[in-house]
Scaffold this motif. Structure first.
Motif, PDB file in Angstrom:
ATOM      1  N   THR A   2      16.288   2.385  16.281  1.00 21.66           N
ATOM      2  CA  THR A   2      16.847   2.804  14.985  1.00 21.66           C
ATOM      3  C   THR A   2      16.509   1.810  13.902  1.00 21.66           C
ATOM      4  OG1 THR A   2      18.696   3.828  16.162  1.00 21.66           O
ATOM      5  CG2 THR A   2      18.966   3.463  13.792  1.00 21.66           C
ATOM      6  N   GLU A   3      16.577   0.509  14.274  1.00 17.24           N
ATOM      7  CA  GLU A   3      16.241  -0.544  13.306  1.00 17.24           C
ATOM      8  C   GLU A   3      14.779  -0.444  12.875  1.00 17.24           C
ATOM      9  OE1 GLU A   3      16.302  -5.424  12.979  1.00 17.24           O
ATOM     10  OE2 GLU A   3      17.074  -4.401  14.781  1.00 17.24           O
ATOM     11  N   PHE A   4      13.914  -0.078  13.821  1.00 17.22           N
ATOM     12  CA  PHE A   4      12.469   0.059  13.507  1.00 17.22           C
ATOM     13  C   PHE A   4      12.252   1.185  12.494  1.00 17.22           C
ATOM     14  CE2 PHE A   4       8.454   2.221  14.310  1.00 17.22           C
ATOM     15  CZ  PHE A   4       7.548   1.184  14.120  1.00 17.22           C
ATOM     16  N   PHE A   5      12.910   2.334  12.723  1.00 22.33           N
ATOM     17  CA  PHE A   5      12.749   3.456  11.799  1.00 22.33           C
ATOM     18  C   PHE A   5      13.354   3.138  10.432  1.00 22.33           C
ATOM     19  CE2 PHE A   5      12.113   5.974  15.701  1.00 22.33           C
ATOM     20  CZ  PHE A   5      10.951   6.638  15.334  1.00 22.33           C
ATOM     21  N   GLU A   6      14.464   2.398  10.438  1.00 19.73           N
ATOM     22  CA  GLU A   6      15.077   2.025   9.169  1.00 19.73           C
ATOM     23  C   GLU A   6      14.179   1.080   8.390  1.00 19.73           C
ATOM     24  OE1 GLU A   6      17.714   3.027   7.626  1.00 19.73           O
ATOM     25  OE2 GLU A   6      18.277   4.460   9.185  1.00 19.73           O
ATOM     26  N   THR A   7      13.506   0.168   9.107  1.00 17.80           N
ATOM     27  CA  THR A   7      12.657  -0.825   8.449  1.00 17.80           C
ATOM     28  C   THR A   7      11.397  -0.185   7.871  1.00 17.80           C
ATOM     29  OG1 THR A   7      13.462  -2.501  10.001  1.00 17.80           O
ATOM     30  CG2 THR A   7      11.458  -3.017   8.745  1.00 17.80           C
ATOM     31  N   TYR A   8      10.772   0.706   8.656  1.00 17.97           N
ATOM     32  CA  TYR A   8       9.488   1.282   8.240  1.00 17.97           C
ATOM     33  C   TYR A   8       9.628   2.754   7.859  1.00 17.97           C
ATOM     34  CZ  TYR A   8       7.574  -2.919  10.416  1.00 17.97           C
ATOM     35  OH  TYR A   8       7.284  -4.218  10.736  1.00 17.97           O
ATOM     36  N   ARG A   9      10.816   3.128   7.370  1.00 16.00           N
ATOM     37  CA  ARG A   9      11.025   4.523   7.006  1.00 16.00           C
ATOM     38  C   ARG A   9      10.043   4.985   5.941  1.00 16.00           C
ATOM     39  NH1 ARG A   9      16.876   6.254   5.050  1.00 16.00           N
ATOM     40  NH2 ARG A   9      17.280   5.824   7.278  1.00 16.00           N
ATOM     41  N   SER A  10       9.860   4.201   4.910  1.00 19.29           N
ATOM     42  CA  SER A  10       8.975   4.608   3.809  1.00 19.29           C
ATOM     43  C   SER A  10       7.531   4.778   4.286  1.00 19.29           C
ATOM     44  CB  SER A  10       9.045   3.576   2.678  1.00 19.29           C
ATOM     45  OG  SER A  10       8.647   2.295   3.144  1.00 19.29           O
ATOM     46  N   HIS A  11       7.102   3.854   5.191  1.00 20.20           N
ATOM     47  CA  HIS A  11       5.737   3.953   5.701  1.00 20.20           C
ATOM     48  C   HIS A  11       5.567   5.195   6.577  1.00 20.20           C
ATOM     49  CE1 HIS A  11       6.079  -0.312   4.611  1.00 20.20           C
ATOM     50  NE2 HIS A  11       4.727  -0.319   4.506  1.00 20.20           N
ATOM     51  N   ILE A  12       6.590   5.477   7.393  1.00 23.95           N
ATOM     52  CA  ILE A  12       6.505   6.642   8.276  1.00 23.95           C
ATOM     53  C   ILE A  12       6.481   7.928   7.465  1.00 23.95           C
ATOM     54  CG2 ILE A  12       7.713   7.927  10.073  1.00 23.95           C
ATOM     55  CD1 ILE A  12       8.776   5.235  11.128  1.00 23.95           C
ATOM     56  N   VAL A  13       7.364   7.998   6.481  1.00 25.18           N
ATOM     57  CA  VAL A  13       7.385   9.194   5.628  1.00 25.18           C
ATOM     58  C   VAL A  13       6.064   9.360   4.898  1.00 25.18           C
ATOM     59  CG1 VAL A  13       8.483  10.257   3.629  1.00 25.18           C
ATOM     60  CG2 VAL A  13       9.887   9.137   5.368  1.00 25.18           C
ATOM     61  N   TYR A  14       5.551   8.240   4.384  1.00 19.76           N
ATOM     62  CA  TYR A  14       4.258   8.274   3.680  1.00 19.76           C
ATOM     63  C   TYR A  14       3.145   8.770   4.611  1.00 19.76           C
ATOM     64  CZ  TYR A  14      -0.005   6.496   1.449  1.00 19.76           C
ATOM     65  OH  TYR A  14      -1.259   6.382   0.907  1.00 19.76           O
ATOM     66  N   GLY A  15       3.115   8.242   5.847  1.00 15.52           N
ATOM     67  CA  GLY A  15       2.077   8.649   6.794  1.00 15.52           C
ATOM     68  C   GLY A  15       2.181  10.110   7.164  1.00 15.52           C
ATOM     69  N   ILE A  16       3.430  10.593   7.369  1.00 14.02           N
ATOM     70  CA  ILE A  16       3.617  12.011   7.701  1.00 14.02           C
ATOM     71  C   ILE A  16       3.150  12.904   6.554  1.00 14.02           C
ATOM     72  CG2 ILE A  16       5.355  13.774   8.182  1.00 14.02           C
ATOM     73  CD1 ILE A  16       6.946  11.637   9.690  1.00 14.02           C
ATOM     74  N   ILE A  17       3.467  12.484   5.337  1.00 11.73           N
ATOM     75  CA  ILE A  17       3.044  13.279   4.164  1.00 11.73           C
ATOM     76  C   ILE A  17       1.529  13.329   4.065  1.00 11.73           C
ATOM     77  CG2 ILE A  17       3.057  13.355   1.654  1.00 11.73           C
ATOM     78  CD1 ILE A  17       5.893  12.206   1.721  1.00 11.73           C
ATOM     79  N   ILE A  69      -8.366   6.674   4.563  1.00 10.15           N
ATOM     80  CA  ILE A  69      -8.199   5.594   3.578  1.00 10.15           C
ATOM     81  C   ILE A  69      -6.751   5.539   3.090  1.00 10.15           C
ATOM     82  CG2 ILE A  69      -8.908   4.759   1.306  1.00 10.15           C
ATOM     83  CD1 ILE A  69     -11.647   5.985   1.800  1.00 10.15           C
ATOM     84  N   ALA A  70      -6.161   6.721   2.858  1.00 12.16           N
ATOM     85  CA  ALA A  70      -4.771   6.755   2.394  1.00 12.16           C
ATOM     86  C   ALA A  70      -3.824   6.191   3.443  1.00 12.16           C
ATOM     87  CB  ALA A  70      -4.385   8.192   2.036  1.00 12.16           C
ATOM     88  N   LEU A  71      -4.066   6.480   4.701  1.00 11.25           N
ATOM     89  CA  LEU A  71      -3.220   5.930   5.776  1.00 11.25           C
ATOM     90  C   LEU A  71      -3.399   4.418   5.905  1.00 11.25           C
ATOM     91  CD1 LEU A  71      -3.584   8.616   8.596  1.00 11.25           C
ATOM     92  CD2 LEU A  71      -1.551   8.129   7.231  1.00 11.25           C
ATOM     93  N   SER A  72      -4.566   3.919   5.514  1.00 16.17           N
ATOM     94  CA  SER A  72      -4.816   2.475   5.639  1.00 16.17           C
ATOM     95  C   SER A  72      -3.934   1.657   4.712  1.00 16.17           C
ATOM     96  CB  SER A  72      -6.294   2.179   5.336  1.00 16.17           C
ATOM     97  OG  SER A  72      -7.135   2.876   6.245  1.00 16.17           O
ATOM     98  N   PHE A  73      -3.384   2.276   3.660  1.00 12.31           N
ATOM     99  CA  PHE A  73      -2.496   1.540   2.756  1.00 12.31           C
ATOM    100  C   PHE A  73      -1.219   1.074   3.468  1.00 12.31           C
ATOM    101  CE2 PHE A  73      -5.070   3.623  -0.475  1.00 12.31           C
ATOM    102  CZ  PHE A  73      -5.187   2.640  -1.446  1.00 12.31           C
ATOM    103  N   ILE A  74      -0.863   1.757   4.548  1.00 11.83           N
ATOM    104  CA  ILE A  74       0.348   1.370   5.283  1.00 11.83           C
ATOM    105  C   ILE A  74       0.205  -0.021   5.877  1.00 11.83           C
ATOM    106  CG2 ILE A  74       1.834   1.992   7.240  1.00 11.83           C
ATOM    107  CD1 ILE A  74       1.063   4.890   6.793  1.00 11.83           C
TER     108      ILE A  74
END
Length: 372
Positions: A2-17, A69-74
């Motif tokens: 849960t802590e991992f998802f909370e920490t990298y939530r923005s990156h995960i959402v960005y990658g999914i999008i 390239i867009a995913l590489s920004f993560i």
């Protein structure tokens, strides 16, 4: 977890999008291309399938590259690395847009010229200029597309700007292309400008290169011979040759039909038979003037034209409406005249040799000579 998802939530959402957007773009590209190909092939049988498939592959590749390239920004934290990725993203976008625009423009121009060529053919006009200009237009579109692509690279930007400015286009072509390629290009321009022949003309370049002109490109001219083989001749070569155009001007053709007879044959009878066979052929053309008709001159003139070592050459001047008729007529007259000569005891010439054996005596040789 849960802590991992909370920490990298923005990156995960960005990658999914990003993945979702790429997936949707790929799906839309494939669906639209299939629908477009189906509709176009139903409405227009001449639609170019290959450029549409290339366009589809180009778009799919572009979406994948931009997505990666867009995913590489993560995985980038530094501003410098982010700036580099942004530059790569802009470069890929620029090249993709230029490639798509170039393919679409070339395809549309090619279709326009193709329809104009078909209209010319339907109304029985000469389509040669349109066929040649189609190659020139498509070549220029791809050439300009490559130059716009070079603008994305800083080291080549100066070359592209100079070429697009107009003054450097010919200089770049002259510097990159070989002398032979330039001579072929200039030769094609001369052919279109001065029109020594056009599409559909029957020409004779050499004894082994006779046929109908089917295409004139920037580099070469294509003729189809009477064996249905395609002969590709560079424009520089065909411009230097002295060719015969059977469809330039008056299409009438005078065929020299020659028969070789022996010395013992009746010359007058041989001439008469050859004349009769020519005049009764259905493809013969009466090329006499009114004065010739009043003077009673024959439709086909025959004469003894040459005295050879072991034969006499009889020639007939037989006219036909065009080159194709003259060839068919010549073949038929050869056959019919050969039969008539056999029935009239006119011997065709053939080479003879007298051979003396080394062991024969001198007396035997002299005796044979006396008997002769």
């Amino acid at each position: 977890m849960t802590e991992f998802f909370e920490t990298y939530r923005s990156h995960i959402v960005y990658g999914i999008i990003v993945i979702a957007i790429v997936f949707v773009l790929l799906l839309l590209t494939n669906v639209i291309s299939k629908w477009f190909l189906k509709k176009e092939t139903e409405n227009y049988s001449e639609v170019p399938i290959r450029p549409l498939k290339i366009l589809k592959r180009t778009l799919n590749t572009l979406w994948l590259v931009l997505g990666v390239i867009a995913l590489s920004f993560i995985f980038v934290d530094k501003e410098k690395d982010a700036a580099n990725l942004k530059a790569y993203f802009q470069l890929a976008s620029h090249l993709g847009i230029v490639a798509v625009a170039t393919i679409v423009s070339a395809t549309l121009v090619n279709l326009w010229f193709k329809r104009k060529i078909e209209e010319k053919i339907v109304y029985q006009y000469d389509p040669t200029s349109y066929k040649f200009l189609r190659y020139v237009a498509v070549f220029l579109i791809y050439f300009i597309g490559i130059l716009f692509g070079l603008l994305a690279f800083p080291s080549l930007k100066g070359v592209a700007q100079t070429a697009l400015g107009g003054a450097g286009v010919l200089a770049i072509i002259a510097g990159v292309a070989s002398q032979e390629a330039l001579s072929n290009l200039v030769g094609g321009v001369f052919i279109i400008s001065f029109k020594p022949f056009k599409i559909g003309d029957v020409i004779k370049v050499t004894d082994t290169m006779v046929g109908t002109v089917t295409d004139i490109t920037l580099r070469h001219t294509v003729i189809r011979n009477f064996e249905n083989k395609m002969i590709v001749i560079p424009n520089a070569v065909i411009n230097k040759e002295r060719l015969i155009n059977y469809d330039l001007g008056d299409p009438k053709c005078c065929e020299h039909i020659e028969m070789g007879i022996s010395y013992d044959s009746n010359i007058e009878l041989a001439k008469k038979i050859l004349q009769e066979e020519c005049e009764k052929h259905p493809l013969i053309l009466d090329n006499r003037t009114e004065i010739d008709k009043k003077n009673g001159l024959p439709i086909v003139r025959t004469a003894l034209t040459k005295i050879n070592d072991s034969s006499l050459t009889i020639r007939a001047w037989a006219w036909s409406r065009n080159f194709s008729d003259s060839f068919s007529m010549k073949c038929d007259i050869f056959e019919s005249t050969f039969k008539r000569y056999g029935e009239s005891n006119i011997d065709l010439a053939y080479p003879t040799r007298t051979i003396y054996l080394a062991n024969e005596t001198k007396a035997t040789v002299e005796e044979k000579s006396e008997n002769k």
